[in-house]
Design an enzyme around this catalytic site. Structure first.
Site, short mmCIF file in Angstrom:
data_model
loop_
_atom_site.label_atom_id
_atom_site.label_comp_id
_atom_site.label_asym_id
_atom_site.label_seq_id
_atom_site.Cartn_x
_atom_site.Cartn_y
_atom_site.Cartn_z
CB SER A 246 -28.71 6.74 16.63
OG SER A 246 -28.65 8.01 15.89
CE1 TYR B 151 -33.15 4.06 14.39
CE2 TYR B 151 -32.73 6.33 14.69
CZ TYR B 151 -32.42 5.10 14.62
OH TYR B 151 -30.93 5.08 13.96
N1 NAD Z 1 -27.22 4.51 8.96
C1 NAD Z 1 -27.22 5.38 9.78
O1 NAD Z 1 -26.81 6.50 9.46
C2 NAD Z 1 -27.43 4.99 11.21
C3 NAD Z 1 -27.23 6.13 12.05
C4 NAD Z 1 -27.33 6.06 13.40
C5 NAD Z 1 -27.62 4.74 14.02
N2 NAD Z 1 -27.82 3.74 13.10
C6 NAD Z 1 -27.96 2.26 13.80
O2 NAD Z 1 -27.08 1.10 13.05
C7 NAD Z 1 -27.78 0.20 13.12
C8 NAD Z 1 -27.87 -0.40 11.53
O3 NAD Z 1 -28.46 0.44 10.69
P1 NAD Z 1 -28.44 0.44 9.17
O4 NAD Z 1 -28.39 1.98 8.77
O5 NAD Z 1 -27.16 -0.14 8.76
O6 NAD Z 1 -29.59 -0.33 8.84
P2 NAD Z 1 -29.95 -1.25 7.69
O7 NAD Z 1 -31.33 -1.32 7.41
O8 NAD Z 1 -29.10 -0.78 6.30
O9 NAD Z 1 -29.52 -2.71 7.97
C9 NAD Z 1 -29.87 -3.21 9.20
C10 NAD Z 1 -29.65 -4.86 8.99
O10 NAD Z 1 -30.40 -5.45 10.06
C11 NAD Z 1 -31.17 -6.30 9.61
N3 NAD Z 1 -32.10 -6.82 10.78
C12 NAD Z 1 -33.36 -6.06 10.80
N4 NAD Z 1 -34.37 -6.58 11.72
C13 NAD Z 1 -33.55 -7.64 12.26
C14 NAD Z 1 -33.74 -8.64 13.20
N5 NAD Z 1 -35.00 -8.64 14.06
N6 NAD Z 1 -33.11 -9.54 13.35
C15 NAD Z 1 -31.77 -9.56 12.77
N7 NAD Z 1 -31.31 -8.59 11.78
C16 NAD Z 1 -32.15 -7.61 11.61
C17 NAD Z 1 -31.52 -6.11 8.38
O11 NAD Z 1 -32.10 -7.28 7.57
C18 NAD Z 1 -30.40 -5.53 7.93
O12 NAD Z 1 -29.64 -6.50 7.26
C19 NAD Z 1 -29.35 0.37 13.43
O13 NAD Z 1 -29.17 -0.07 15.00
C20 NAD Z 1 -29.49 1.69 13.50
O14 NAD Z 1 -30.26 2.30 14.27
C21 NAD Z 1 -27.66 3.86 11.62
#
Ligand code: NAD
Length: 286
Positions: A147, A160
């Site tokens: 991130s 986080y």
């Molecule tokens: N959305 C953003 O702006 C953003 C920014 C920086 C980093 N990220 C990173 O991107 C990744 C995805 O985030 P997102 O925003 O899509 O989140 P989200 O919550 O929309 O989706 C995450 C998915 O992972 C699944 N999940 C959770 N725990 C799990 C587990 N133990 N095993 C398998 N699946 C699991 C959830 O059920 C969900 O479907 C994360 O690592 C997050 O830190 C996101």
């Protein structure tokens, strides 16, 4: 032909957390590029939904109910994918949760869940898949979701943010280890800025159970809804950069640049962390 189609068409992608948000966006994009997609997700309903959606669109999929916080589940995932398709071209260790609250108020279970999903989920994804990816001798890609927070500081998101710093340094050292092998594996650290997903929805993390944490989660959810990048466009640019062999993969490059510049300035200053006006305003807004 675009670089992502050229590199990925016909290959196998494995994506953790593929049931929602960035994992879902990347799964859709990988399928559009003509990849077979192994969908790993802990939430059964989401897994079924994405599987049905991609199959209806003509994709070949392999849904595998997987909890990335359990190392054995990642071994089982790798065995299932290799038994089924034989080879993996693209592994995306994406699953992650946001945990909110003052460090001392997050319960033990919340800390363990956060560290186990966000750090160990990625470490053991690499451990489970990498030996077979290296042994095949074919060009392949491993991308880990860090991130822009990997370069920053944020009160109330300490659990986080620290995991994202860990993922970034893990991925940097992993890239060096892969270089030592001389094998054609590309390693990428994906650094989303702000992409519209469900990560700040109520109940999506392992927060401390109090009003301050709930209010901060709502503030962040509203901020994301307002300022977040479109998921499909973010997924397209991420996979394009991964295919091109970039190590730093950004959704919003100017945000990445600002965070890195801020990190460099902080380290060079040797001063204690300072609350910026922007951070204070975000916390006060809750
Ligand atoms: N959305 C953003 O702006 C953003 C920014 C920086 C980093 N990220 C990173 O991107 C990744 C995805 O985030 P997102 O925003 O899509 O989140 P989200 O919550 O929309 O989706 C995450 C998915 O992972 C699944 N999940 C959770 N725990 C799990 C587990 N133990 N095993 C398998 N699946 C699991 C959830 O059920 C969900 O479907 C994360 O690592 C997050 O830190 C996101």
């Amino acid at each position: 032909m675009s670089i992502d189609r050229e590199k990925f068409e016909g290959g196998v992608a494995v994506i953790t957390g593929a049931g929602a948000g960035i994992g879902l966006g990347l799964a859709r994009r990988a399928a559009e590029l003509g990849m077979k997609v192994a969908l790993a997700e802990v939430n059964e309903q989401r897994l079924d939904a994405v599987d049905r959606e991609l199959r209806a669109a003509g994709a070949e999929t392999l849904p595998v109910l997987t909890d990335v916080s359990r190392p054995a589940a990642l071994d089982a995932l790798a065995d299932t994918v290799y038994d089924h398709w034989g080879e993996v071209r693209l592994l995306i260790n994406n699953a992650g949760i946001e945990t909110i609250g003052y460090t001392w108020e997050i319960p033990t279970e919340g800390w363990e869940r956060t560290l186990n999903i966000n750090i160990h989920g990625i470490v053991h994804g690499v451990r489970a898949f990498m030996p077979r990816m290296l042994a095949s001798g074919k060009e392949a890609w491993v991308a880990n979701l860090a991130s822009i927070g990997a370069f920053g500081q944020m009160p109330l998101q300490t659990a986080y943010i620290m995991t994202k710093h860990a993922v970034q340094s893990f991925t940097e050292c992993l890239a060096l280890e892969v270089s030592l092998t001389g094998k054609p594996i590309h390693v990428a650290s994906i650094l989303p800025g702000m992409v519209r997903t469900s990560i700040f929805e109520a109940g999506a993390g392992a927060d401390s159970q109090n009003d301050a944490a709930a209010a901060h989660r709502r503030t962040m959810r509203d901020y994301m809804a307002h300022d977040g990048m479109d998921l499909a466009e973010a997924s397209r640019v991420m996979l394009e950069q991964v295919a091109a062999g970039e190590f730093f993969v950004s959704t919003q490059p100017e945000m990445t640049d600002d965070m890195i510049a801020g990190r460099i300035a902080f380290l060079q200053s040797r001063r204690a962390p300072q609350l910026s006006e922007q951070t204070r305003a975000l916390i006060d807004a809750a």
